[in-house]
Motif scaffolding. Sequence first.
Motif, PDB file in Angstrom:
ATOM      1  N   ASP A 135      -0.837  -6.816  -7.586  1.00  0.00           N
ATOM      2  CA  ASP A 135      -1.987  -6.185  -6.935  1.00  0.00           C
ATOM      3  C   ASP A 135      -1.842  -4.676  -6.811  1.00  0.00           C
ATOM      4  O   ASP A 135      -2.821  -3.980  -6.526  1.00  0.00           O
ATOM      5  N   ASN A 136      -0.629  -4.168  -6.996  1.00  0.00           N
ATOM      6  CA  ASN A 136      -0.405  -2.734  -6.844  1.00  0.00           C
ATOM      7  C   ASN A 136       0.352  -2.104  -8.008  1.00  0.00           C
ATOM      8  O   ASN A 136       0.607  -0.900  -7.988  1.00  0.00           O
ATOM      9  N   LEU A 194       3.044 -11.167  -0.444  1.00  0.00           N
ATOM     10  CA  LEU A 194       2.420 -10.851  -1.724  1.00  0.00           C
ATOM     11  C   LEU A 194       1.871 -12.148  -2.305  1.00  0.00           C
ATOM     12  O   LEU A 194       2.615 -13.114  -2.490  1.00  0.00           O
ATOM     13  N   SER A 251       5.597  -1.814  -1.446  1.00  0.00           N
ATOM     14  CA  SER A 251       4.620  -2.365  -2.387  1.00  0.00           C
ATOM     15  C   SER A 251       3.351  -1.531  -2.370  1.00  0.00           C
ATOM     16  O   SER A 251       2.243  -2.045  -2.304  1.00  0.00           O
ATOM     17  N   SER A 252       3.540  -0.220  -2.419  1.00  0.00           N
ATOM     18  CA  SER A 252       2.385   0.676  -2.436  1.00  0.00           C
ATOM     19  C   SER A 252       2.103   1.106  -3.873  1.00  0.00           C
ATOM     20  O   SER A 252       2.965   0.988  -4.741  1.00  0.00           O
ATOM     21  N   ASP A 289      -0.561   2.144   1.674  1.00  0.00           N
ATOM     22  CA  ASP A 289       0.173   0.886   1.505  1.00  0.00           C
ATOM     23  C   ASP A 289      -0.553  -0.112   0.617  1.00  0.00           C
ATOM     24  O   ASP A 289       0.034  -1.111   0.204  1.00  0.00           O
ATOM     25  N   SER A 290      -1.829   0.110   0.345  1.00  0.00           N
ATOM     26  CA  SER A 290      -2.569  -0.823  -0.497  1.00  0.00           C
ATOM     27  C   SER A 290      -3.470  -0.032  -1.443  1.00  0.00           C
ATOM     28  O   SER A 290      -3.727   1.156  -1.230  1.00  0.00           O
ATOM     29  N   ASP A 329       4.716  -6.775  -7.924  1.00  0.00           N
ATOM     30  CA  ASP A 329       3.459  -6.968  -7.196  1.00  0.00           C
ATOM     31  C   ASP A 329       2.301  -6.648  -8.130  1.00  0.00           C
ATOM     32  O   ASP A 329       2.045  -5.481  -8.458  1.00  0.00           O
ATOM     33  N   LYS A 335       8.735  -5.324   5.602  1.00  0.00           N
ATOM     34  CA  LYS A 335       8.086  -4.021   5.697  1.00  0.00           C
ATOM     35  C   LYS A 335       8.254  -3.523   7.116  1.00  0.00           C
ATOM     36  O   LYS A 335       7.616  -4.019   8.045  1.00  0.00           O
ATOM     37  N   LYS A 356       5.297  -8.822   4.907  1.00  0.00           N
ATOM     38  CA  LYS A 356       4.027  -8.795   4.196  1.00  0.00           C
ATOM     39  C   LYS A 356       4.101  -9.818   3.075  1.00  0.00           C
ATOM     40  O   LYS A 356       5.084  -9.861   2.334  1.00  0.00           O
TER      41      LYS A 356
END
Length: 607
Positions: A440-441, A421, A478-479, A493-494, A438, A414, A419
Amino acid sequence: MKQKTFLSRLLGFGCLFIQVGLFAQKEPVSFQDLSFWKANGKNNWQIAGQVSADLNKKEHMAIQPGQGVLVNLPEPQNRANLISVKEYGDMDVEFDFMMASHSNSGFYLQGRYEVQLMDSWGVQNPSTGDCGGIYKRRKFIPQEYLYEGHAPRVNACLAPGLWQHMEISFQAPKFDAQGNKISSAKVLFIKLNGFILHENVELSGPTGGPISEKEVARGPIMIQGDHGAVAFKNLKIKDFDGQAASLSPVNYQVFYGKFKSPKDFINKKPNASGSQAQLAWNASKNNDEFAAIYTASLNVPKAGKHNIELISAGNYTLHVNGQMIASDTLYSNRRKKNVEVDLPAGNSAVKITYYKADADMSPMLGFGIEGPNFRMVNFQHPSSTLILGNGPSDIILMDAAKPTLLRSFVDIQKNDSRKRLVHSVNVGNPAHLHYTYDLDNGAIAQIWKGDFLDTTPMWDNRGDGSSRPRGPVLSLGSSPLLVKNTDLEKAIDSMPETAGFKIGGYEVNEQELPTFEYEIWGSLVRDEIRVMENKYLQRTLSIKKPSSDASLKVVSAKSIQAMGNDLYAIDGQSYYIQAPQASIRTTATGQILVLPLAEKITYSILW
């Protein structure tokens, strides 16, 4: 699944390795005009500012006026190869190139050895005629007969209209005083888009279509222009036209003891002394608790700047012509240091002082030099690179002969940082197109071609839970994919807590292909990613209750160019997004590609 390799632990052991390398700079070739070249027929080459190719039009390429790009647009009566005015022997060369759909060209080293340039996008079993292949030789007995040739290890070709990068390291054939060939030409390596396609391939003679069947010490570059539309930019050449450096016999003095600095032994009487034809660490009978001083005369053919790279797991000083140019007095493991040194033509005095006190390091010593106009030459005895210590570890590789899933930690690049994951799924496919999801996203974090995963970091010894792609990675970030309209132009970004994101896991169909499920902004999403035509990824999002005040942010990039037919070139034509009804928006940091939410959305990633 496991492959043993001695190199897997090579740099984990103690060493002092001194190497002068990668310093001679590649000289850029100007594409402001065609003065570097001459054509062998009616000239169909021109200089342009920008080029583009349509995926659906064979051998078609559109150009825009300007400078910086070399373009071949062949016509029925206007098809010529392009030949450099200058001739080359040993050389390193790199360039960016673009192929039109179904187009064909070739890059000839010395005008005699062809590296194939081809639209090979999606080819599963590449041959000598595919992109990056070394083309076959030919005989006429009495009809044309093709033989030899070397296919690329992997198909690393990108889609037509995308800029691709090739690097070639070439060693010319050598001849004695009477003109007899004493060694064949050799391709030291060819890399395409980050993939190594060939290493140490001997070329017994010219391939098909050369300027001459007679081999020479120096010859021109030739680019094939009689087959199809092709473009080039950023051509750089490193010409190794000089005599190699030489090193006199190496004198040494050895001191035994646990020394903290050179002052502890420099005035002592050596315990051993002598001379070596080549540099070797085993001047000492001990593997630790010793010091050694090596002196020699280094002869370089041409005055100029040289760059010394040192890697040490112990302590050292390096003097050249009485001046200390590098030192490391701290215990270190694989510490690198690069030092630029001006050397006169002729002899220079070199002194290496190396002292080693710790038993957890294994000795190794090497010395080499690359100058402004000659390739790396190493002077160490082969035994000097022998490492004593524990045996090698196994490298643990995972292939994807069928659709394959692996949960692991994944580190993604990044900007200038990485970053991790911690909730991700790697999805492999036998078409050699893979991705990391990812969880989480709800994002495709990265994609890559070639082999699947290196899981050594995950399972070797205690492991750290991570795996690594075995091919060059295209990072997609990974947004979050679904973003509030008011936040579209922000660098999110998160996942914000207000999104109400809940991962629902994934289900696997009868082909073992996953479909991911999650909830976000009150919408229920099924995310299906599939390989299409063995060429690209197609993503289909089925959304229940699509939020009226949110949109789908397909990609955030520095630049996005609309190519027509719902196709968008991302970041200087490095990959494509094909997305109907998409729009480009400009932000403070670049551009984003946006789609309105609907119950079903489909777009594709092509690279």
